[in-house]
Design a protein around this motif. Sequence first.
Motif, PDB file in Angstrom:
ATOM      1  N   PHE A 110       0.767  -1.296  -0.047  1.00  0.00           N
ATOM      2  CA  PHE A 110       0.128   0.119  -0.101  1.00  0.00           C
ATOM      3  C   PHE A 110       0.905   1.315  -0.060  1.00  0.00           C
ATOM      4  CE2 PHE A 110      -2.929  -3.244   1.723  1.00  0.00           C
ATOM      5  CZ  PHE A 110      -3.899  -3.078   1.058  1.00  0.00           C
ATOM      6  N   GLU A 150       0.416  -1.177   9.021  1.00  0.00           N
ATOM      7  CA  GLU A 150      -0.590  -0.799   9.780  1.00  0.00           C
ATOM      8  C   GLU A 150      -0.481  -0.355  11.321  1.00  0.00           C
ATOM      9  OE1 GLU A 150      -3.638   0.673   8.695  1.00  0.00           O
ATOM     10  OE2 GLU A 150      -3.234   0.336   6.651  1.00  0.00           O
ATOM     11  N   HIS A 189     -11.854   6.349  13.599  1.00  0.00           N
ATOM     12  CA  HIS A 189     -12.991   6.973  12.728  1.00  0.00           C
ATOM     13  C   HIS A 189     -13.680   8.077  13.062  1.00  0.00           C
ATOM     14  CE1 HIS A 189     -12.922   3.235  10.528  1.00  0.00           C
ATOM     15  NE2 HIS A 189     -12.736   2.312  11.997  1.00  0.00           N
ATOM     16  N   TRP A 196      -5.150  -6.771   8.673  1.00  0.00           N
ATOM     17  CA  TRP A 196      -6.170  -6.636   7.549  1.00  0.00           C
ATOM     18  C   TRP A 196      -7.455  -6.029   7.972  1.00  0.00           C
ATOM     19  CZ3 TRP A 196      -5.407  -6.676   1.992  1.00  0.00           C
ATOM     20  CH2 TRP A 196      -3.938  -7.038   1.900  1.00  0.00           C
ATOM     21  N   VAL A 197      -7.806  -6.141   9.198  1.00  0.00           N
ATOM     22  CA  VAL A 197      -8.923  -5.186   9.639  1.00  0.00           C
ATOM     23  C   VAL A 197      -8.940  -3.868   9.470  1.00  0.00           C
ATOM     24  CG1 VAL A 197     -10.179  -4.830  11.811  1.00  0.00           C
ATOM     25  CG2 VAL A 197      -9.936  -7.033  11.197  1.00  0.00           C
ATOM     26  N   GLU A 198      -7.237  -3.549   9.718  1.00  0.00           N
ATOM     27  CA  GLU A 198      -6.844  -1.848   9.948  1.00  0.00           C
ATOM     28  C   GLU A 198      -7.032  -1.486   8.238  1.00  0.00           C
ATOM     29  OE1 GLU A 198      -6.293   0.378  12.091  1.00  0.00           O
ATOM     30  OE2 GLU A 198      -7.390  -0.974  13.457  1.00  0.00           O
ATOM     31  N   VAL A 199      -6.545  -2.517   7.359  1.00  0.00           N
ATOM     32  CA  VAL A 199      -6.477  -2.195   5.986  1.00  0.00           C
ATOM     33  C   VAL A 199      -7.969  -2.036   5.396  1.00  0.00           C
ATOM     34  CG1 VAL A 199      -6.321  -3.373   3.658  1.00  0.00           C
ATOM     35  CG2 VAL A 199      -4.293  -3.354   5.452  1.00  0.00           C
ATOM     36  N   SER A 203     -10.464  -0.954   7.164  1.00  0.00           N
ATOM     37  CA  SER A 203     -10.772   0.433   7.742  1.00  0.00           C
ATOM     38  C   SER A 203     -10.107   1.696   7.190  1.00  0.00           C
ATOM     39  CB  SER A 203     -10.448   0.576   9.444  1.00  0.00           C
ATOM     40  OG  SER A 203     -11.267   0.203  10.112  1.00  0.00           O
ATOM     41  N   HIS A 204      -9.064   1.613   6.735  1.00  0.00           N
ATOM     42  CA  HIS A 204      -8.180   2.738   6.433  1.00  0.00           C
ATOM     43  C   HIS A 204      -7.898   2.740   4.856  1.00  0.00           C
ATOM     44  CE1 HIS A 204      -7.771   4.388  10.282  1.00  0.00           C
ATOM     45  NE2 HIS A 204      -7.362   3.002  10.772  1.00  0.00           N
ATOM     46  N   CYS A 205      -7.858   1.583   4.300  1.00  0.00           N
ATOM     47  CA  CYS A 205      -7.497   1.660   2.776  1.00  0.00           C
ATOM     48  C   CYS A 205      -8.701   1.245   1.764  1.00  0.00           C
ATOM     49  CB  CYS A 205      -6.335   0.726   2.355  1.00  0.00           C
ATOM     50  SG  CYS A 205      -4.962   1.038   3.424  1.00  0.00           S
TER      51      CYS A 205
END
Lengths: 220, 220
Positions: A52, A67, A108, B102-105, B107-109
Motif C-alpha cells: 500500500f 498498519e 473513525h 487486514w482489519v485495519e486495511v 478501515s483505512h484503505c
Amino acid sequence: MAALKLYGHPMSSCTARVMICLVEKNVEFELVHVDPFSGQHKSPDFLTKNPFGLIPVLEDGDFVIIESRAITEYICKKYAGNGTEDLLRSDDLRQSTRVRAWVEVESHCFQPVMSPIIYQSYVVPLMRSTPDEKAIEDSLEKLRKVLDIYEARLGETKYLAGDAFSLADLHHLPYMFFFTKIERISGPVLEERPRVKAWWEEISSRAAFKEVSKGMKLEK
Amino acid sequence: MAALKLYGHPMSSCTARVMICLVEKNVEFELVHVDPFSGQHKSPDFLTKNPFGLIPVLEDGDFVIIESRAITEYICKKYAGNGTEDLLRSDDLRQSTRVRAWVEVESHCFQPVMSPIIYQSYVVPLMRSTPDEKAIEDSLEKLRKVLDIYEARLGETKYLAGDAFSLADLHHLPYMFFFTKIERISGPVLEERPRVKAWWEEISSRAAFKEVSKGMKLEK
C-alpha cells in the motif's frame, strides 16, 4: 543490533504512534528512515514490505507488520511483561473492549476530522502552497463536536477507556501534539474544554512521549 | 428474550457487519431498529447509548459497546466456543496480528475509497438528489489500485489474512455486497481481478452472510 526494525519517519504521525508505544513498552528498536517527501515509501523496495506504500512497517525478524494500530497491538501482546503495564487491559474482556472501542473512535471519529487541519497547517505550506482556511474551519467545527464528547467522557473516567492510561489515549498523541502546536487554533478549543486540556497535559507529560516528541518536527 | 440487543438498521453497513458476525458465531440477538433516515440515531435517548450518534450499538446487559469493529471483536472473544471457529486466530500471535492488520486495511484503505461510491450510488438518489459521477470515478480509480493489491495478496493466501476465513474478510462483506449490486461499475472491476472475484464469491456464499444479506436493502 536491535531485533526490531521500524521503517518510517518521526514526522509521520503513524510512525510516531508506534515509536511511543515501543518506548512505553521499553522495547529496543532501530528506526530505518523512509522519507515520504522524497517518495521512498513508493519505491519498489519499500512496496515489497507494504504494497500500500504507507509508513510505518515493523519488521520482527522475518515477520513484517503493516498498519500502525495493528503494530502497537502486536507490541503490547508480544512484550506484555515489559515497561508500562498492559495497555490493552487484556485480562478483562469489558475493559479491553472499552480500549478497543476508543481505539476505533480515534480511527473513525477523531483522526478524519483532525487530519485535514494538520495537513493544511503543516504539509501544504511545506509544499509551498497556501493552506485552505475554509477546509481548516470546516474540520475544526467537526472537531469541536468530537471533543465535546471527549470532555463529557473525561468527566466519567480519568482516561478515555477507563481510569488507567491505555493504547486508546496513546494513539491520540501524535495528532494532538501537532494540533497543540498551532496555538491560535488549539488554544481556544482546549481552554473551552478543561478536561480535554488536563487529559492532554497528563498524557503528553509521560516520559515515553517526551522522548519521542523531541524528534517530531513537520519540516523537510 | 435475547440477551444481546443490537441497536441499528440492516441497511447500515456497520450494523450488517455486526449482524453477520453474530450469525457466524451462532449468537442469539434482538435487532432494535434505529432508523438513520428519520434521525433516530441523533435522538436524546440514542445519544445516551452512543454520544457520537452512530449505529450500531450493542447492549449486553448493562454493558454498552460502540463501534462496529470493536463489537465484532467482543463477540468473537466472548463467544469463542460458539459457531465458526476463532475468527481472530487468537491462539497464534502472528496469525492474529495478520487478521488485525487486514482489519485495519479494511478501515483505512478499503472503506474510505468504497464509501463515496456507495454513498453516491445509493444514498444520494434516496435523498432525491443527483449522484456526483466525478466523485464516483475518482473513488473508483483509487479502489482499483487497492483491489490490485488484494488481487496479489489473494495469490499468496486463500483469504486476506491467511488460509482461513477471518474477521478481516467478514468486515468487507457489507460494502462489497452493495458494490457488487452496481453491476455496471463492479462488473469490469471484478472481471479484471479474478482472485478478488473468486474471494467475493466464496465469502458471500457463507450461510451467515446469505441470511443477513436478505434484509440488506438500501431504500427508505
